[in-house]
Design an enzyme around this catalytic site. Structure first.
Site, PDB file in Angstrom:
ATOM      1  N   GLY A   1       0.824  -1.202   0.000  1.00  0.00           N
ATOM      2  CA  GLY A   1       0.000   0.000   0.000  1.00  0.00           C
ATOM      3  C   GLY A   1       0.857   1.250   0.000  1.00  0.00           C
ATOM      4  O   GLY A   1       1.962   1.241  -0.522  1.00  0.00           O
ATOM      5  N   LEU A   2       0.340   2.301   0.601  1.00  0.00           N
ATOM      6  CA  LEU A   2       1.026   3.587   0.658  1.00  0.00           C
ATOM      7  C   LEU A   2       1.448   4.069  -0.713  1.00  0.00           C
ATOM      8  O   LEU A   2       2.577   4.488  -0.923  1.00  0.00           O
ATOM      9  CB  LEU A   2       2.259   3.510   1.576  1.00  0.00           C
ATOM     10  N   CYS A   3       0.533   3.949  -1.669  1.00  0.00           N
ATOM     11  CA  CYS A   3       0.858   4.491  -2.981  1.00  0.00           C
ATOM     12  C   CYS A   3      -0.331   5.302  -3.486  1.00  0.00           C
ATOM     13  O   CYS A   3      -0.751   5.168  -4.615  1.00  0.00           O
ATOM     14  CB  CYS A   3       1.259   3.395  -3.961  1.00  0.00           C
ATOM     15  N   GLY A   4      -0.857   6.119  -2.610  1.00  0.00           N
ATOM     16  CA  GLY A   4      -1.928   7.025  -3.009  1.00  0.00           C
ATOM     17  C   GLY A   4      -3.175   6.268  -3.409  1.00  0.00           C
ATOM     18  O   GLY A   4      -3.510   5.244  -2.819  1.00  0.00           O
TER      19      GLY A   4
ATOM     20  N   PHE B   1      -3.654   4.670  -6.098  1.00  0.00           N
ATOM     21  CA  PHE B   1      -3.312   3.709  -7.145  1.00  0.00           C
ATOM     22  C   PHE B   1      -4.247   2.499  -7.150  1.00  0.00           C
ATOM     23  O   PHE B   1      -4.870   2.176  -8.150  1.00  0.00           O
ATOM     24  CB  PHE B   1      -1.867   3.270  -6.936  1.00  0.00           C
TER      25      PHE B   1
END
Lengths: 286, 140
Positions: free
Chosen positions: A86-89, A91
């Site tokens: 995760g931690l990809c906006g 996406f």
């Protein structure tokens, strides 16, 4: 009013968060560069395979091969390529939303829809949703081997008429800031037209055109899947890079605001202390 | 022939493995091994897993190939391999381990297991790599 100690604690914790996000940004940038070179490295093979495929398809009877055969679309399979982490906006969220809209739109057309989920995030998201899952994969680092494994099952299913249409939903990499979502129908294979300017070489085919075609069609699907995996990985790193960049920027702003607050609190504490001292001195005089 | 050498390219989906001029190429066609010299007819064939030898002026390059395609057009050989490794990049002890692991796995899995085929393929590839490495060392 929070105490000075509390404020200092918060400032330190936000600073640490900023350190992490900016480190993640840098890691994503490095990975992005590698993903991009992977995409470029995969290009010659893909181009060549496609060239050979087109020249073969135009030379053979296209109804021959099961992957070219068009059936009435009753059952569909949707492949969703997300990310492991995760931690990809937005996406993954955007991708899942797209997949859900696709399923909604095609409810009437298909009697039955199965999903193939690629990436841990996709597996987690659809775990509790009411959709039929055909297979779930985790990516790790995208490899041709993985693409091949995914496709082997899909091809077998298509040949055995377990389903009639295959759609792949994935993010294509444009730049670190933009990803373009693709919804591509890949099976049955669209009939191809030979381009006019294509080199027309008279080949000697061994064993025969048909057998070659039979070997090449699954291969071209695998190559497409591999490309989709690579594009998705590059998009993921790009998305993470921008997400982490804005997170770092926001953390900086929060730190700025907290520092102003901290300074004010410190100032007012000093003022109160002074007032007390002055007040005390006055009282003694009196 | 104006050209003295043939241009050989070995590409896999993941990267270009080899690109250079050579005198002769020997590859494992599905209908039997074949050699390509200068002036070969245009030719397209499937490859089975096996050994590719690229003979250049000063040395022979051995590659292990996991099946694919080969295209020959006017003094140019393009090998589209699903996997391809240069013999000099192979390590004997790693391969041995790979072979043993695959054999062990095959013993555990029944023939009916959906993964059986996958491991069989892996075993075959590892064994080919071993053979290629041996041949390369013998001829060095």
């Amino acid at each position: 009013m929070p105490s000075l100690k509390d404020l200092r604690k918060r400032i330190n914790s936000v600073k640490k968060t900023r350190q992490i996000t900016s480190a993640m940004r840098m890691v994503a940038a490095a990975k992005l560069r590698r993903s991009q070179s992977d995409i470029i490295a995969a290009r010659p093979y893909a181009i060549k395979t496609n060239e050979v495929l087109v020249s073969l398809v135009t030379r053979t009877n296209p109804d021959m091969h099961p992957l070219l055969r068009v059936r009435e679309p009753k059952r569909g399979v949707v492949v969703v390529i997300a990310s492991d982490r995760g931690l990809c906006g937005s996406f993954n969220q955007n991708l899942f939303r797209k997949a859900e809209t696709f399923i909604k739109q095609n409810r009437d057309r298909y009697e039955d829809i199965q999903m193939v989920l690629i990436g841990k995030r996709a597996g987690d998201y659809f775990k509790r949703k009411n959709v039929a899952k055909r297979a779930v994969y985790t990516i790790g680092t995208p490899s041709y081997e993985l693409a091949s494994e995914i496709c082997d099952d899909l091809i077998k299913g298509y040949v055995n008429a377990e389903y009639d249409e295959l759609t792949i939903i994935f993010n294509e990499f444009r730049s670190a800031l933009t990803q373009v979502m693709h919804v591509d129908r890949v099976l049955p294979v669209e009939p191809m037209e030979a381009e006019d300017d294509m080199m027309n070489v008279e080949y000697l085919y061994e064993p025969s055109e048909d057998i070659l075609l039979e070997a090449l069609l699954p291969l071209s699907l695998k190559v497409f899947m591999y490309r989709a995996l690579l594009e998705s990985a590059a998009s993921e790193h790009g998305a993470r890079m921008t997400a982490m960049e804005s997170a770092s920027k926001n953390a900086g702003e929060v730190i700025g605001k907290l520092e102003i607050k901290y300074n004010r609190a410190r100032q007012s504490a000093i003022t109160t202390e002074l007032m007390e001292v002055v007040g005390g001195a006055e009282a003694l005089k009196g | 022939m104006a050209e003295e050498y043939i241009q050989v390219d070995v590409v896999t989906p993941e990267k270009a493995v080899l690109s250079r001029k050579a005198v002769e190429v020997v590859a494992p066609g599905s209908q039997g091994e074949f050699g390509v010299l200068i002036g070969h007819t245009p030719f397209l064939t499937t490859l089975k897993p096996g050994q590719i030898i690229v003979r250049t002026e000063d040395r022979d390059i051995y590659l292990a190939c996991g099946g694919g395609f080969a295209e020959v057009i006017s003094d140019r050989v393009i090998i589209l391999a699903e996997t391809a490794e240069m013999a000099e990049d192979l390590k004997a002890d790693e391969l041995k381990e790979e072979v043993e692991q695959a054999r062990e796995k095959l013993r555990q899995l029944g023939k009916e297991d959906p993964d059986y085929e996958k491991w069989e393929k892996r075993l075959l590839r590892a064994e080919i790599k071993q053979r290629v490495l041996e041949n390369w060392e013998k001829n060095r």
